[in-house]
Write an enzyme that holds these catalytic residues in place. Sequence first.
Site, PDB file in Angstrom:
ATOM      1  N   ARG A  44       0.829  -1.218   0.000  1.00 57.04           N
ATOM      2  CA  ARG A  44       0.000   0.000   0.000  1.00 57.04           C
ATOM      3  C   ARG A  44       0.863   1.268   0.000  1.00 57.04           C
ATOM      4  O   ARG A  44       0.508   2.263  -0.626  1.00 57.04           O
ATOM      5  CB  ARG A  44      -0.895   0.021   1.227  1.00 57.04           C
ATOM      6  CG  ARG A  44      -1.896  -1.121   1.307  1.00 57.04           C
ATOM      7  CD  ARG A  44      -3.205  -0.746   0.662  1.00 57.04           C
ATOM      8  NE  ARG A  44      -4.214  -1.759   0.894  1.00 57.04           N
ATOM      9  CZ  ARG A  44      -5.111  -1.703   1.889  1.00 57.04           C
ATOM     10  NH1 ARG A  44      -5.117  -0.690   2.740  1.00 57.04           N
ATOM     11  NH2 ARG A  44      -6.009  -2.649   2.012  1.00 57.04           N
ATOM     12  N   ASP A 140     -16.715   9.353   6.261  1.00 60.05           N
ATOM     13  CA  ASP A 140     -15.565   8.455   6.223  1.00 60.05           C
ATOM     14  C   ASP A 140     -14.332   9.308   6.519  1.00 60.05           C
ATOM     15  O   ASP A 140     -14.352  10.537   6.382  1.00 60.05           O
ATOM     16  CB  ASP A 140     -15.435   7.781   4.849  1.00 60.05           C
ATOM     17  CG  ASP A 140     -14.637   6.476   4.911  1.00 60.05           C
ATOM     18  OD1 ASP A 140     -15.251   5.391   4.872  1.00 60.05           O
ATOM     19  OD2 ASP A 140     -13.390   6.540   5.012  1.00 60.05           O
TER      20      ASP A 140
HETATM   21  C1  LIG Z   1     -14.430  -1.946   4.732  1.00 63.35           C
HETATM   22  S1  LIG Z   1     -15.048  -0.308   4.564  1.00 63.35           S
HETATM   23  C2  LIG Z   1     -16.744  -0.548   5.009  1.00 63.35           C
HETATM   24  C3  LIG Z   1     -17.692   0.238   4.125  1.00 63.35           C
HETATM   25  C4  LIG Z   1     -19.173   0.017   4.396  1.00 63.35           C
HETATM   26  N1  LIG Z   1     -19.541   0.468   5.722  1.00 63.35           N
HETATM   27  C5  LIG Z   1     -19.560  -1.416   4.182  1.00 63.35           C
HETATM   28  O1  LIG Z   1     -19.824  -2.126   5.157  1.00 63.35           O
HETATM   29  O2  LIG Z   1     -19.614  -1.859   3.031  1.00 63.35           O
HETATM   30  C6  LIG Z   1     -14.359   0.496   6.012  1.00 63.35           C
HETATM   31  C7  LIG Z   1     -14.322   2.009   5.904  1.00 63.35           C
HETATM   32  O3  LIG Z   1     -14.000   2.539   7.189  1.00 63.35           O
HETATM   33  C8  LIG Z   1     -13.221   3.705   7.005  1.00 63.35           C
HETATM   34  N2  LIG Z   1     -12.490   4.010   8.245  1.00 63.35           N
HETATM   35  C9  LIG Z   1     -11.421   3.366   8.787  1.00 63.35           C
HETATM   36  N3  LIG Z   1     -11.038   3.948   9.925  1.00 63.35           N
HETATM   37  C10 LIG Z   1     -11.874   4.990  10.129  1.00 63.35           C
HETATM   38  C11 LIG Z   1     -11.979   5.983  11.141  1.00 63.35           C
HETATM   39  N4  LIG Z   1     -11.148   6.033  12.178  1.00 63.35           N
HETATM   40  N5  LIG Z   1     -12.966   6.909  11.018  1.00 63.35           N
HETATM   41  C12 LIG Z   1     -13.819   6.881   9.978  1.00 63.35           C
HETATM   42  N6  LIG Z   1     -13.768   5.969   8.987  1.00 63.35           N
HETATM   43  C13 LIG Z   1     -12.801   5.033   9.066  1.00 63.35           C
HETATM   44  C14 LIG Z   1     -12.314   3.345   5.833  1.00 63.35           C
HETATM   45  O4  LIG Z   1     -11.794   4.484   5.199  1.00 63.35           O
HETATM   46  C15 LIG Z   1     -13.253   2.526   4.946  1.00 63.35           C
HETATM   47  O5  LIG Z   1     -13.827   3.306   3.934  1.00 63.35           O
END
Ligand SMILES: C[S@@+](CC[C@H](N)C(=O)[O-])C[C@H]1O[C@@H](n2cnc3c(N)ncnc32)[C@H](O)[C@@H]1O
Length: 269
Positions: A44, A140
Amino acid sequence: MGVLLNPPEGFAFTAADFAFIRQRIFALAGIRLLDHKDKLVYSRLSRRIRELGLHSFAQYCQLLERQPAEQTHFVNALTTNKTQFFREQHHFAFLAELAERHPAPLRLWSAACSTGEEPYSIAAQLVALGRHQDKVLATDLNTQVLAAAEAGLYDLGDAAAIPQAIRHSGFLKGKGAQAGWMKPRQAVRALVSFRRLNLMDDWPFREPFDVIFCRNVMIYFDKATQSKLLGRFRQHLRAGGYLLLGHAEGMDKGQPGYRSLGHTIWEAV
Ligand SMILES: C[S@@+](CC[C@H](N)C(=O)[O-])C[C@H]1O[C@@H](n2cnc3c(N)ncnc32)[C@H](O)[C@@H]1O
């Protein structure tokens, strides 16, 4: 510390670099990288290191220390953003059933919305039921995924996951230069607003939510962070509101303020 990885024409990546990166991503985003994630980190961040014209992870770690602006790229590179339309279909069936009995407007929060498939699925489900007053806040931490979500253009192949009736009422197929793509209809977009928000920071909400979708992000956090977040979500839910978690997520029996309804749905009590 020895070199962890140093493939031909690659960048030297030591255990000390990995330890530093783990500590920084935990401090910035609450993300806990397990021991075996070294290869993921390597792949990454190498792209970013190449873009910056640097020669090693050690140089990159120094730059991250010196230039706070780099933190955004760092966090963008290390978050996992996998998502899809109508992921975990039972939550949308639950939402439809809730919408039938709940007067508008509903206030909903998609708390880790990635590239937008989750909030647009929520909005499309509501619009299909004739609900145009509901509001979906989609947040996000990752600025890149938020930009993609705002642009709202999706590969037509992604439509397969959308129930057929909602595919027509909620989305438009692209034509001409946008052939092969689709986008949410204006009525769907109108329900959704996007904003950058780090779940680890303070939240600026005054009104409680009726439903919070926080799916497939807490798996990246440790137990203490998860429990704290669940408590904060409860404070931002009205009594009788709902918290929806991802399929691999749950809460300890001792977590106050919730009653399980099964299927990773909790009612705020
Ligand atoms: C695997 S995706 C899940 C997306 C959606 N909720 C789903 O279930 O399909 C996880 C998301 O969490 C976000 N994320 C990770 N850490 C975070 C944080 N501390 N605050 C806000 N968003 C975060 C990432 O950028 C990513 O877009």
